[in-house]
Design a protein around this motif. Structure first.
Motif, PDB file in Angstrom:
ATOM      1  N   MET A  63      -1.386   6.421  -1.344  1.00 26.48           N
ATOM      2  CA  MET A  63      -2.049   6.916  -0.129  1.00 26.48           C
ATOM      3  C   MET A  63      -2.347   8.399  -0.248  1.00 26.48           C
ATOM      4  N   VAL A  64      -1.379   9.159  -0.750  1.00 28.63           N
ATOM      5  CA  VAL A  64      -1.558  10.609  -0.905  1.00 28.63           C
ATOM      6  C   VAL A  64      -2.752  10.877  -1.827  1.00 28.63           C
ATOM      7  N   LYS A  65      -2.830  10.117  -2.907  1.00 29.09           N
ATOM      8  CA  LYS A  65      -3.955  10.305  -3.847  1.00 29.09           C
ATOM      9  C   LYS A  65      -5.278  10.012  -3.141  1.00 29.09           C
ATOM     10  N   MET A  66      -5.310   8.908  -2.388  1.00 25.76           N
ATOM     11  CA  MET A  66      -6.555   8.553  -1.699  1.00 25.76           C
ATOM     12  C   MET A  66      -6.939   9.618  -0.672  1.00 25.76           C
ATOM     13  N   ALA A  72       4.793  11.737  -8.798  1.00 26.81           N
ATOM     14  CA  ALA A  72       3.829  10.763  -8.262  1.00 26.81           C
ATOM     15  C   ALA A  72       2.986  11.365  -7.139  1.00 26.81           C
ATOM     16  N   VAL A  73       3.321  12.575  -6.737  1.00 27.68           N
ATOM     17  CA  VAL A  73       2.573  13.200  -5.634  1.00 27.68           C
ATOM     18  C   VAL A  73       1.409  13.976  -6.242  1.00 27.68           C
ATOM     19  N   LEU A  74       0.232  13.373  -6.188  1.00 29.74           N
ATOM     20  CA  LEU A  74      -0.912  13.912  -6.938  1.00 29.74           C
ATOM     21  C   LEU A  74      -1.836  14.791  -6.098  1.00 29.74           C
ATOM     22  N   SER A  75      -1.511  14.954  -4.815  1.00 29.54           N
ATOM     23  CA  SER A  75      -2.367  15.801  -3.989  1.00 29.54           C
ATOM     24  C   SER A  75      -1.516  16.545  -2.956  1.00 29.54           C
ATOM     25  N   GLY A  76      -1.942  17.738  -2.607  1.00 31.98           N
ATOM     26  CA  GLY A  76      -1.282  18.495  -1.539  1.00 31.98           C
ATOM     27  C   GLY A  76       0.092  19.002  -1.932  1.00 31.98           C
ATOM     28  N   ALA A 104       2.987  -6.121  -1.137  1.00 31.71           N
ATOM     29  CA  ALA A 104       2.235  -5.058  -1.818  1.00 31.71           C
ATOM     30  C   ALA A 104       2.413  -5.219  -3.328  1.00 31.71           C
ATOM     31  N   ALA A 105       1.311  -5.079  -4.052  1.00 32.19           N
ATOM     32  CA  ALA A 105       1.380  -5.258  -5.514  1.00 32.19           C
ATOM     33  C   ALA A 105       0.217  -4.506  -6.158  1.00 32.19           C
ATOM     34  N   GLY A 106       0.198  -4.508  -7.494  1.00 33.68           N
ATOM     35  CA  GLY A 106      -0.881  -3.826  -8.212  1.00 33.68           C
ATOM     36  C   GLY A 106      -0.572  -2.355  -8.396  1.00 33.68           C
ATOM     37  N   ALA A 107      -1.549  -1.640  -8.910  1.00 35.44           N
ATOM     38  CA  ALA A 107      -1.369  -0.225  -9.230  1.00 35.44           C
ATOM     39  C   ALA A 107      -2.713   0.470  -9.139  1.00 35.44           C
ATOM     40  N   ASP A 108      -2.648   1.796  -9.116  1.00 37.91           N
ATOM     41  CA  ASP A 108      -3.848   2.630  -9.076  1.00 37.91           C
ATOM     42  C   ASP A 108      -4.840   2.188 -10.167  1.00 37.91           C
ATOM     43  N   CYS A 142      -4.008   0.946   1.181  1.00 37.02           N
ATOM     44  CA  CYS A 142      -4.316   2.354   1.484  1.00 37.02           C
ATOM     45  C   CYS A 142      -5.640   2.452   2.237  1.00 37.02           C
ATOM     46  N   GLU A 143      -6.596   1.655   1.843  1.00 39.32           N
ATOM     47  CA  GLU A 143      -7.891   1.640   2.537  1.00 39.32           C
ATOM     48  C   GLU A 143      -7.690   1.272   4.018  1.00 39.32           C
ATOM     49  N   ALA A 144      -6.798   0.340   4.278  1.00 39.24           N
ATOM     50  CA  ALA A 144      -6.515  -0.050   5.677  1.00 39.24           C
ATOM     51  C   ALA A 144      -5.924   1.125   6.454  1.00 39.24           C
ATOM     52  N   HIS A 145      -5.079   1.920   5.793  1.00 39.19           N
ATOM     53  CA  HIS A 145      -4.521   3.105   6.467  1.00 39.19           C
ATOM     54  C   HIS A 145      -5.625   4.107   6.800  1.00 39.19           C
ATOM     55  N   TRP A 146      -6.525   4.268   5.854  1.00 38.95           N
ATOM     56  CA  TRP A 146      -7.627   5.219   6.052  1.00 38.95           C
ATOM     57  C   TRP A 146      -8.469   4.796   7.248  1.00 38.95           C
TER      58      TRP A 146
END
Ligand SMILES: NC(=O)c1ccc[n+]([C@@H]2O[C@H](COP(=O)([O-])OP(=O)(O)OC[C@H]3O[C@@H](n4cnc5c(N)ncnc54)[C@H](O)[C@@H]3O)[C@@H](O)[C@H]2O)c1
Ligand SMILES: O=c1ccn([C@@H]2O[C@H](COP(=O)(O)OP(=O)(O)O[C@H]3O[C@H](CO)[C@@H](O)[C@H](O)[C@H]3O)[C@@H](O)[C@H]2O)c(=O)[nH]1
Length: 327
Positions: free
Chosen positions: A16-19, A40-44, A170-174, A229-233
């Motif tokens: 989510m942070v990345k998105m 794992a925190v790729l933004s901010g 929840a499953a899968g990866a970036d 993550c798209e649903a959160h957005w």
């Protein structure tokens, strides 16, 4: 937009942070790294701290003017919650209430909460829609359900609006390969199967072959972390446009048995996977499949990576990277 992501160093939170970073948001991750990873925190900014520390939260809210909070931070293992309920109620309920209290103090009025299919308990029918009765059967599910019950009171008293997103599996990866699931210990089926394929694990145990399902193994609805993550957005926009508080179930609406997941993993990886048949794991419902039509209708959400092979491919790329990194 300034967004606080609690638990942003964890599996779903880090995606989510990345998105949010790619969407141009200013993101602050608050995480005690109890199960998350700083890299794992790729933004901010990453602020290391615990939700049990109300003063640390106040200091954080003083420093940044948050427009919304996304709350992923919790303990997540059903089995452990049965053994250690105090720990689960403390972190998932009491610490979440600390966060909500500080949000109320600072008049932050948009809250997106990571809830779960486990709030439903043993399903009375599938697919499970939002009208399905909620009768959680373990402390983990009950801890999330309690927060769902508290949120309307916060809406009433503090005009705090919330969206509870009840994820199925929840499953899968970036898809870019930069992030993936790194739980220690890992308890989730797909990463465990793939560790058995890569040789990091000797075999995969199938928990129960005597369920009332076509092949006797449990059926779950696996949803790609990117789609979550798209649903959160979309939920964030929904709240910002004045949408009322609401709860949504999130899944693909399609169930796969444990055996089908293993077969898919064999096909995707081309590897031999040793399977051990074991007894049932306590607290596992036979079948959990989501009806996500409310999220589709209200948020305009549509899973884009719904195919199980795609989910497993992305998780396999991540697992292969872990193996290469550890060599
Ligand atoms: N993984 C799933 O299949 C699934 C399904 C349904 C719901 N959920 C929910 O989604 C959320 C995220 O799950 P995940 O798989 O990414 O878990 P995770 O364990 O990878 O991430 C949780 C993060 O929260 C942090 N954290 C925990 N307690 C904290 C505290 N007191 N203060 C600060 N940080 C704290 C951890 O360090 C970690 O980084 C959880 O709330 C979980 O209940 C997950
Ligand atoms: O080594 C393993 C691990 C799991 N399973 C089975 O695989 C299925 C999926 O298990 P798992 O990946 O552990 O997910 P769940 O227990 O379904 O729980 C996940 O999905 C729930 C919602 O459906 C969330 O509430 C939880 O937080 C999340 O961990 C279940 O039938 C398990 O019995 C096995 O057979 N062998």
């Amino acid at each position: 937009m300034n967004i606080l992501v609690c638990g942003g160093a964890g599996y779903i939170g880090s995606h989510m942070v990345k998105m949010l970073g790619t969407k141009g948001c200013n993101v602050v991750t608050f995480d005690n790294l109890s199960s998350g990873h700083a890299d794992a925190v790729l933004s901010g900014n990453l602020v290391q701290g615990c939700l049990s520390n109300t003063q640390a939260l106040r200091d954080l809210f003083q420093l940044y003017q948050f427009d919304a909070v996304m709350h992923f931070a919790s303990y997540i293992q059903v089995g452990e919650s049965v053994q250690k309920p105090a720990m689960y109620y403390q972190n998932n309920v009491a610490n979440t209430l600390n966060l909500l209290q500080v949000m109320a103090e600072f008049k932050v009025q948009h809250f997106i909460f990571s809830s779960t299919a486990a709030t439903f308990g043993e399903p009375q029918y599938t697919p499970i829609d939002e009208q399905h009765p909620q009768q959680p059967i373990n402390p983990y599910g009950r801890s999330k359900w309690l927060i769902e019950q508290a949120l309307p009171d916060f809406a009433h008293a503090y005009a705090m609006k919330s969206v509870c997103l009840r994820y199925f599996n929840a499953a899968g990866a970036d898809p870019d390969g930069k992030l993936g699931e790194r739980h220690e210990p890992e308890t989730h089926l797909i990463p465990l199967v793939l560790q058995a394929a890569s040789g990091r694990r000797k075999n995969i145990s199938v928990f129960g072959t005597d369920y009332d399902t076509p092949d006797g193994t449990c059926i779950r609805d696996y949803i790609h972390v990117q789609d979550l993550c798209e649903a959160h957005w979309l939920a964030l926009h929904y709240l910002q446009q004045g949408g009322a508080s609401q709860n949504f179930n999130l899944g693909n609406g399609q169930g796969f048995s444990v055996k089908q997941v293993i077969d898919t993993a064999k096909a995707v990886t081309g590897k031999h996977i040793e399977v051990v048949y074991a007894s049932r794991r306590a607290g596992d419902p036979a079948r959990l499949v989501a009806d996500s039509s409310a999220a589709q209708a209200t948020l305009g959400w549509k899973p884009m990576l719904a195919d199980l092979s795609t989910i497993v491919q992305h998780a396999w790329a991540w697992e292969s990277k872990q193996v290469a990194t550890n060599q």
